[in-house]
Design a protein around this motif. Structure first.
Motif, short mmCIF file in Angstrom:
data_model
loop_
_atom_site.label_atom_id
_atom_site.label_comp_id
_atom_site.label_asym_id
_atom_site.label_seq_id
_atom_site.Cartn_x
_atom_site.Cartn_y
_atom_site.Cartn_z
N ARG A 102 -6.36 -34.28 10.27
CA ARG A 102 -7.43 -33.39 9.82
C ARG A 102 -7.41 -33.08 8.33
O ARG A 102 -8.42 -32.67 7.77
CB ARG A 102 -7.36 -32.08 10.61
CG ARG A 102 -7.59 -32.32 12.10
CD ARG A 102 -7.81 -31.04 12.81
NE ARG A 102 -9.18 -30.60 12.60
CZ ARG A 102 -9.97 -30.11 13.54
NH1 ARG A 102 -9.53 -30.00 14.76
NH2 ARG A 102 -11.18 -29.72 13.26
N ILE A 103 -6.27 -33.27 7.68
CA ILE A 103 -6.13 -32.89 6.28
C ILE A 103 -6.93 -33.84 5.39
O ILE A 103 -7.12 -35.01 5.73
CB ILE A 103 -4.63 -32.87 5.88
CG1 ILE A 103 -4.41 -32.00 4.64
CG2 ILE A 103 -4.07 -34.27 5.70
CD1 ILE A 103 -2.95 -31.65 4.43
N ASP A 104 -7.45 -33.33 4.28
CA ASP A 104 -8.16 -34.18 3.32
C ASP A 104 -7.20 -35.23 2.77
O ASP A 104 -6.04 -34.92 2.46
CB ASP A 104 -8.68 -33.36 2.13
CG ASP A 104 -9.81 -32.42 2.52
OD1 ASP A 104 -10.42 -32.63 3.58
OD2 ASP A 104 -10.09 -31.48 1.74
N LEU A 105 -7.68 -36.46 2.65
CA LEU A 105 -6.85 -37.51 2.05
C LEU A 105 -6.72 -37.23 0.55
O LEU A 105 -7.68 -36.85 -0.11
CB LEU A 105 -7.46 -38.89 2.29
CG LEU A 105 -7.46 -39.34 3.75
CD1 LEU A 105 -8.14 -40.71 3.88
CD2 LEU A 105 -6.05 -39.40 4.31
N ALA A 106 -5.54 -37.42 0.03
CA ALA A 106 -5.26 -37.11 -1.37
C ALA A 106 -5.73 -38.23 -2.29
O ALA A 106 -5.69 -39.40 -1.93
CB ALA A 106 -3.76 -36.89 -1.55
N ALA A 107 -6.13 -37.85 -3.49
CA ALA A 107 -6.56 -38.82 -4.50
C ALA A 107 -5.45 -39.11 -5.52
O ALA A 107 -5.58 -39.99 -6.34
CB ALA A 107 -7.80 -38.30 -5.23
N SER A 108 -4.35 -38.35 -5.46
CA SER A 108 -3.25 -38.54 -6.41
C SER A 108 -1.93 -38.23 -5.71
O SER A 108 -1.90 -37.61 -4.64
CB SER A 108 -3.42 -37.62 -7.62
OG SER A 108 -3.24 -36.27 -7.23
N LEU B 145 1.61 -34.81 -2.35
CA LEU B 145 2.80 -33.98 -2.17
C LEU B 145 2.40 -32.58 -1.71
O LEU B 145 3.00 -32.01 -0.80
CB LEU B 145 3.62 -33.90 -3.46
CG LEU B 145 4.86 -33.00 -3.39
CD1 LEU B 145 5.85 -33.53 -2.36
CD2 LEU B 145 5.51 -32.88 -4.76
N ASN B 146 1.36 -32.03 -2.32
CA ASN B 146 0.86 -30.73 -1.91
C ASN B 146 0.44 -30.76 -0.44
O ASN B 146 0.77 -29.84 0.33
CB ASN B 146 -0.29 -30.30 -2.81
CG ASN B 146 -0.68 -28.87 -2.57
OD1 ASN B 146 -1.29 -28.56 -1.56
ND2 ASN B 146 -0.33 -27.99 -3.49
N CYS C 82 1.52 -32.78 1.90
CA CYS C 82 2.73 -32.90 2.72
C CYS C 82 3.42 -31.55 2.88
O CYS C 82 3.79 -31.17 3.99
CB CYS C 82 3.71 -33.91 2.11
SG CYS C 82 3.20 -35.61 2.28
N TRP C 83 3.58 -30.83 1.79
CA TRP C 83 4.30 -29.56 1.86
C TRP C 83 3.52 -28.53 2.67
O TRP C 83 4.10 -27.75 3.41
CB TRP C 83 4.62 -29.05 0.45
CG TRP C 83 6.09 -29.13 0.17
CD1 TRP C 83 6.88 -28.07 -0.16
CD2 TRP C 83 6.95 -30.26 0.23
NE1 TRP C 83 8.19 -28.51 -0.32
CE2 TRP C 83 8.25 -29.85 -0.09
CE3 TRP C 83 6.75 -31.61 0.52
CZ2 TRP C 83 9.35 -30.71 -0.11
CZ3 TRP C 83 7.84 -32.49 0.49
CH2 TRP C 83 9.10 -32.02 0.17
N ARG C 84 2.19 -28.48 2.56
CA ARG C 84 1.41 -27.55 3.36
C ARG C 84 1.52 -27.91 4.84
O ARG C 84 1.65 -27.04 5.70
CB ARG C 84 -0.07 -27.55 2.94
CG ARG C 84 -0.35 -27.07 1.52
CD ARG C 84 0.03 -25.64 1.18
NE ARG C 84 1.41 -25.29 1.07
CZ ARG C 84 2.21 -25.45 0.00
NH1 ARG C 84 1.75 -25.99 -1.10
NH2 ARG C 84 3.46 -25.08 0.02
N LEU C 85 1.48 -29.20 5.14
CA LEU C 85 1.63 -29.64 6.53
C LEU C 85 3.03 -29.29 7.05
O LEU C 85 3.17 -28.77 8.15
CB LEU C 85 1.39 -31.15 6.60
CG LEU C 85 1.25 -31.73 7.99
CD1 LEU C 85 0.29 -32.91 7.94
CD2 LEU C 85 2.56 -32.18 8.55
N LEU C 86 4.04 -29.53 6.23
CA LEU C 86 5.41 -29.22 6.64
C LEU C 86 5.63 -27.71 6.80
O LEU C 86 6.47 -27.30 7.61
CB LEU C 86 6.41 -29.81 5.65
CG LEU C 86 6.53 -31.33 5.69
CD1 LEU C 86 7.36 -31.84 4.53
CD2 LEU C 86 7.08 -31.81 7.02
#
Length: 196
Positions: A114-120, A125-126, A128-132
Motif C-alpha cells: 500500500r505504501i507509495d513507491l519511492a523515487a529516491s 529509506l524513509n 522502510c523505516w515507517r513500515l518497520l
C-alpha cells in the motif's frame, strides 16, 4: 560462512533468534532460518524477514490479506518486482495488530503493498523505516524475552546497508563497495544510542 551468536557481543540479548535475509544484485531474495539443524533456506519474494516459523506456510496464508498476483503464487515474479498483489484489497482481512512473528510478517507485506513507491533512495529509506515502525517489537521483560534487537534495510543500486539497533535513534549507513567486500579482517561499526 559463519553465523554468530551473542557469545562475543557487547550487549547480551539472551534468547537470540535471528533470521537472515540475503539479497543479490538482481533482487533475488532468500531467507535463512538458522533455528534448527539443518538450517533452512527459503525463496523470499516478499523481501521481508521476521522470525516467523514455517515461512512457506506463512506465504500461503498471505492470501487472506492480499490479492496475490498469479506470478507470485507460481514463483515466477520478474526481477525487481515491487508489488506482489493486484493492489485490490476489497474483501480482504486487515492484518492483525499483534507482535507475533506471523502478525508482523502479514502487516509488513500488507503495508508494503500500500505504501507509495519511492523515487529516491532517501524516500525509500524513509518508507522502510515507517513500515518497520509498525512491526518493531518493544522490549517488555515481563511479557516476553524477545524484542526487535535491530532493524535494517538495503539499497541494491548504491550497495548501501542501513542498520539501527534497538537503542538507537539514527540508522548507521554502511557502503558495501568492492573495497569493503575485499577486506579480510573483521570491522566493527558502532551505533550511537543517544538521543539527539
Amino acid at each position: 560462512f559463519y553465523l554468530l551468536d551473542d557469545q562475543f557481543a557487547q550487549r547480551k540479548y539472551k534468547h537470540l533468534e535471528l533470521y537472515y535475509i540475503l539479497i543479490d544484485r538482481t533482487g533475488k531474495t532468500i531467507l535463512l532460518q538458522p533455528s534448527g539443524q539443518p538450517m533452512r533456506i527459503f525463496n523470499n519474494p516478499l523481501g521481508i524477514a521476521t522470525n516467523t516459523f514455517n515461512f512457506e506456510q506463512q506465504l500461503g496464508r498471505l492470501k487472506a490479506y492480499l490479492d496475490l498476483k498469479p506470478d507470485f503464487e507460481n514463483n515466477k515474479l520478474e526481477k525487481f518486482t515491487s508489488r506482489i498483489s493486484s493492489g485490490s484489497f476489497n474483501g480482504k482481512k486487515t492484518p492483525p495488530g499483534s507482535y507475533t512473528p506471523s502478525g508482523r510478517l502479514f502487516r509488513a507485506a500488507y503495508y508494503k503493498e500500500r505504501i507509495d513507491l519511492a523515487a529516491s533512495e532517501k524516500q525509500a529509506l524513509n518508507n522502510c523505516w515507517r513500515l518497520l515502525d509498525s512491526v518493531t517489537v518493544p522490549k517488555s521483560s515481563k511479557y516476553q524475552p524477545t524484542y526487535s534487537v535491530y532493524r535494517s534495510a538495503a539499497c541494491l543500486s548504491s550497495l548501501t546497508y542501513y542498520f539501527e539497533d534497538y537503542y538507537s535513534f539514527n540508522p548507521i549507513k554502511i557502503n558495501l563497495n568492492k573495497e569493503a567486500s575485499m577486506n579480510s579482517s573483521v570491522k566493527f561499526y558502532t551505533c550511537d544510542s543517544s538521543v539527539r
